[in-house]
Scaffold this motif. Structure first.
Motif, short mmCIF file in Angstrom:
data_model
loop_
_atom_site.label_atom_id
_atom_site.label_comp_id
_atom_site.label_asym_id
_atom_site.label_seq_id
_atom_site.Cartn_x
_atom_site.Cartn_y
_atom_site.Cartn_z
N GLU A 1 11.12 1.49 7.07
CA GLU A 1 10.58 2.06 8.31
C GLU A 1 10.13 0.92 9.18
O GLU A 1 9.79 -0.15 8.69
CB GLU A 1 9.42 3.00 7.99
CG GLU A 1 9.85 4.23 7.25
CD GLU A 1 8.71 5.21 7.08
OE1 GLU A 1 7.81 5.24 7.94
OE2 GLU A 1 8.73 5.94 6.08
N TYR A 2 10.11 1.16 10.48
CA TYR A 2 9.79 0.10 11.44
C TYR A 2 8.49 0.41 12.17
O TYR A 2 8.16 1.56 12.42
CB TYR A 2 10.92 -0.07 12.45
CG TYR A 2 12.20 -0.52 11.80
CD1 TYR A 2 12.46 -1.87 11.62
CD2 TYR A 2 13.12 0.40 11.31
CE1 TYR A 2 13.62 -2.30 11.01
CE2 TYR A 2 14.30 -0.01 10.69
CZ TYR A 2 14.52 -1.36 10.55
OH TYR A 2 15.68 -1.78 9.93
N TYR A 3 7.78 -0.65 12.54
CA TYR A 3 6.56 -0.55 13.33
C TYR A 3 6.89 0.02 14.71
O TYR A 3 6.20 0.86 15.23
CB TYR A 3 5.91 -1.93 13.44
CG TYR A 3 4.62 -1.96 14.20
CD1 TYR A 3 3.45 -1.44 13.64
CD2 TYR A 3 4.56 -2.50 15.48
CE1 TYR A 3 2.27 -1.47 14.33
CE2 TYR A 3 3.38 -2.54 16.17
CZ TYR A 3 2.22 -2.02 15.60
OH TYR A 3 1.05 -2.05 16.29
N ASN B 1 0.81 -1.23 0.00
CA ASN B 1 0.00 0.00 0.00
C ASN B 1 0.84 1.27 0.00
O ASN B 1 1.99 1.26 0.41
CB ASN B 1 -0.91 0.01 1.24
CG ASN B 1 -1.84 -1.17 1.26
OD1 ASN B 1 -2.27 -1.65 0.23
ND2 ASN B 1 -2.15 -1.64 2.45
N GLU B 2 0.25 2.34 -0.45
CA GLU B 2 0.87 3.68 -0.36
C GLU B 2 0.02 4.52 0.57
O GLU B 2 -1.19 4.59 0.38
CB GLU B 2 0.94 4.34 -1.75
CG GLU B 2 1.99 3.74 -2.65
CD GLU B 2 3.42 3.97 -2.16
OE1 GLU B 2 3.67 4.99 -1.48
OE2 GLU B 2 4.27 3.13 -2.45
N PRO B 3 0.52 5.15 1.60
CA PRO B 3 1.93 5.05 1.95
C PRO B 3 2.25 3.63 2.42
O PRO B 3 1.41 2.95 2.98
CB PRO B 3 2.10 6.05 3.08
CG PRO B 3 0.75 6.20 3.67
CD PRO B 3 -0.23 5.96 2.56
N ARG B 4 3.48 3.23 2.16
CA ARG B 4 3.91 1.88 2.48
C ARG B 4 3.89 1.65 3.99
O ARG B 4 4.30 2.50 4.76
CB ARG B 4 5.31 1.64 1.94
CG ARG B 4 5.75 0.19 2.04
CD ARG B 4 7.03 -0.07 1.26
NE ARG B 4 6.84 0.24 -0.15
CZ ARG B 4 7.44 1.25 -0.77
NH1 ARG B 4 8.24 2.04 -0.12
NH2 ARG B 4 7.21 1.48 -2.04
#
Length: 92
Positions: free
Chosen positions: A89-91, A19-22
């Motif tokens: 990016e990280y959760y 998805n965007e944003p990823r």
């Protein structure tokens, strides 16, 4: 659909059309070929796994073992994600 690796009959992968944003870095797990309703696991900055969902109903013991292997190979997962998407990016 980049396959990260296989553990027995389970595929560990991510979708090429995320998805965007990823979303932050995560992998999907399914037995056999990839499925829309696969199990989803977030990868943390520390290389640990957080279960987002178990939509493919992987048995608890098998899922726990799979997550341990993903954690042990988290550097490989992160490198493949970054190589494919160019960012990571990280959760948490």
């Amino acid at each position: 659909m980049p396959q990260v690796f296989k553990i027995g009959s389970y595929w560990i992968y991510f979708w090429s059309n995320e998805n965007e944003p990823r979303e932050p870095i995560h992998v999907h797990i399914s037995q056999g070929k990839p499925q829309k309703n696969a199990t989803k696991v977030w990868i943390t900055r520390a290389g640990k796994c957080l279960l987002a969902n178990n939509n493919s109903d992987i048995p608890k013991v098998a899922l726990r073992n799979i997550m341990r292997i993903i954690e042990a190979r988290s550097t490989e997962v992160i490198n493949k994600w970054h190589s494919f998407y160019g960012e990571c990016e990280y959760y948490c």
